[in-house]
Design a protein around this motif. Sequence first.
Motif, short mmCIF file in Angstrom:
data_model
loop_
_atom_site.label_atom_id
_atom_site.label_comp_id
_atom_site.label_asym_id
_atom_site.label_seq_id
_atom_site.Cartn_x
_atom_site.Cartn_y
_atom_site.Cartn_z
N ARG A 14 11.72 -2.66 -0.42
CA ARG A 14 11.39 -3.36 -1.65
C ARG A 14 12.63 -3.33 -2.54
O ARG A 14 13.23 -2.28 -2.76
CB ARG A 14 10.22 -2.71 -2.38
CG ARG A 14 9.80 -3.53 -3.61
CD ARG A 14 8.63 -2.91 -4.34
NE ARG A 14 9.14 -1.84 -5.18
CZ ARG A 14 8.42 -0.79 -5.56
NH1 ARG A 14 7.18 -0.66 -5.16
NH2 ARG A 14 8.95 0.14 -6.33
N LEU A 15 13.00 -4.50 -3.04
CA LEU A 15 14.12 -4.63 -3.97
C LEU A 15 13.54 -4.83 -5.36
O LEU A 15 12.75 -5.75 -5.58
CB LEU A 15 14.99 -5.82 -3.59
CG LEU A 15 16.19 -6.09 -4.48
CD1 LEU A 15 17.22 -4.97 -4.36
CD2 LEU A 15 16.83 -7.42 -4.11
N VAL A 53 11.19 -7.36 -11.30
CA VAL A 53 10.85 -8.32 -10.26
C VAL A 53 10.95 -7.55 -8.96
O VAL A 53 11.93 -6.84 -8.71
CB VAL A 53 11.84 -9.51 -10.27
CG1 VAL A 53 11.66 -10.38 -9.04
CG2 VAL A 53 11.66 -10.32 -11.54
N ARG A 54 9.91 -7.65 -8.13
CA ARG A 54 9.87 -6.89 -6.88
C ARG A 54 9.78 -7.85 -5.70
O ARG A 54 8.96 -8.76 -5.70
CB ARG A 54 8.68 -5.94 -6.88
CG ARG A 54 8.86 -4.87 -7.91
CD ARG A 54 7.75 -3.87 -7.87
NE ARG A 54 8.20 -2.69 -8.61
CZ ARG A 54 7.40 -1.83 -9.16
NH1 ARG A 54 6.10 -1.97 -9.06
NH2 ARG A 54 7.90 -0.79 -9.81
N ILE A 55 10.64 -7.60 -4.71
CA ILE A 55 10.67 -8.45 -3.53
C ILE A 55 10.56 -7.55 -2.30
O ILE A 55 11.40 -6.67 -2.09
CB ILE A 55 11.98 -9.29 -3.49
CG1 ILE A 55 12.07 -10.15 -4.75
CG2 ILE A 55 12.03 -10.13 -2.22
CD1 ILE A 55 13.41 -10.82 -4.95
N ASN A 56 9.52 -7.77 -1.51
CA ASN A 56 9.27 -6.99 -0.30
C ASN A 56 9.84 -7.70 0.92
O ASN A 56 9.79 -8.94 1.00
CB ASN A 56 7.76 -6.83 -0.06
CG ASN A 56 7.06 -6.08 -1.15
OD1 ASN A 56 7.51 -5.04 -1.60
ND2 ASN A 56 5.93 -6.60 -1.59
N PHE A 57 10.32 -6.91 1.89
CA PHE A 57 10.70 -7.47 3.19
C PHE A 57 10.75 -6.34 4.21
O PHE A 57 10.97 -5.19 3.86
CB PHE A 57 12.04 -8.23 3.11
CG PHE A 57 13.16 -7.49 2.46
CD1 PHE A 57 14.00 -6.69 3.19
CD2 PHE A 57 13.38 -7.59 1.09
CE1 PHE A 57 15.05 -6.01 2.59
CE2 PHE A 57 14.41 -6.93 0.48
CZ PHE A 57 15.25 -6.12 1.22
N PRO A 58 10.52 -6.68 5.49
CA PRO A 58 10.51 -5.66 6.52
C PRO A 58 11.93 -5.22 6.88
O PRO A 58 12.91 -5.90 6.57
CB PRO A 58 9.84 -6.35 7.70
CG PRO A 58 10.11 -7.80 7.50
CD PRO A 58 10.16 -7.99 6.00
#
Length: 101
Positions: A14-15, A53-58
């Motif tokens: 998560r960024l 702001v939260r950005i999820n990625f595997p």
Amino acid sequence: MNEKLETSGDKPYRLDLVCDSTDVRKVTVSLARETAKKEADVTCAGTAGKVPVRINFPAGPPVTITVAPAPGDDPMGLIVWELKTLDPTNVQGCADEIVGC
């Protein structure tokens, strides 16, 4: 800002991003992984008490994060970002916001 983030391993990422500036209302953050790309606007209104702001990625190949320079005569501001690994059960919302859900 133009950073290549190593995102290998077996846990999702998560960024989190916040922006603080009186000169700039918002910045657009671009994330790219291979052929997938995501843009997100980050409002610049101070970092204290602000929800990021939260950005999820595997986990997977590296992710490049880019913030284009703000227009104007030497605008001042601060972008605070943090890359975290998460327990897979703690991912909330879309699990891969770069590719999309």
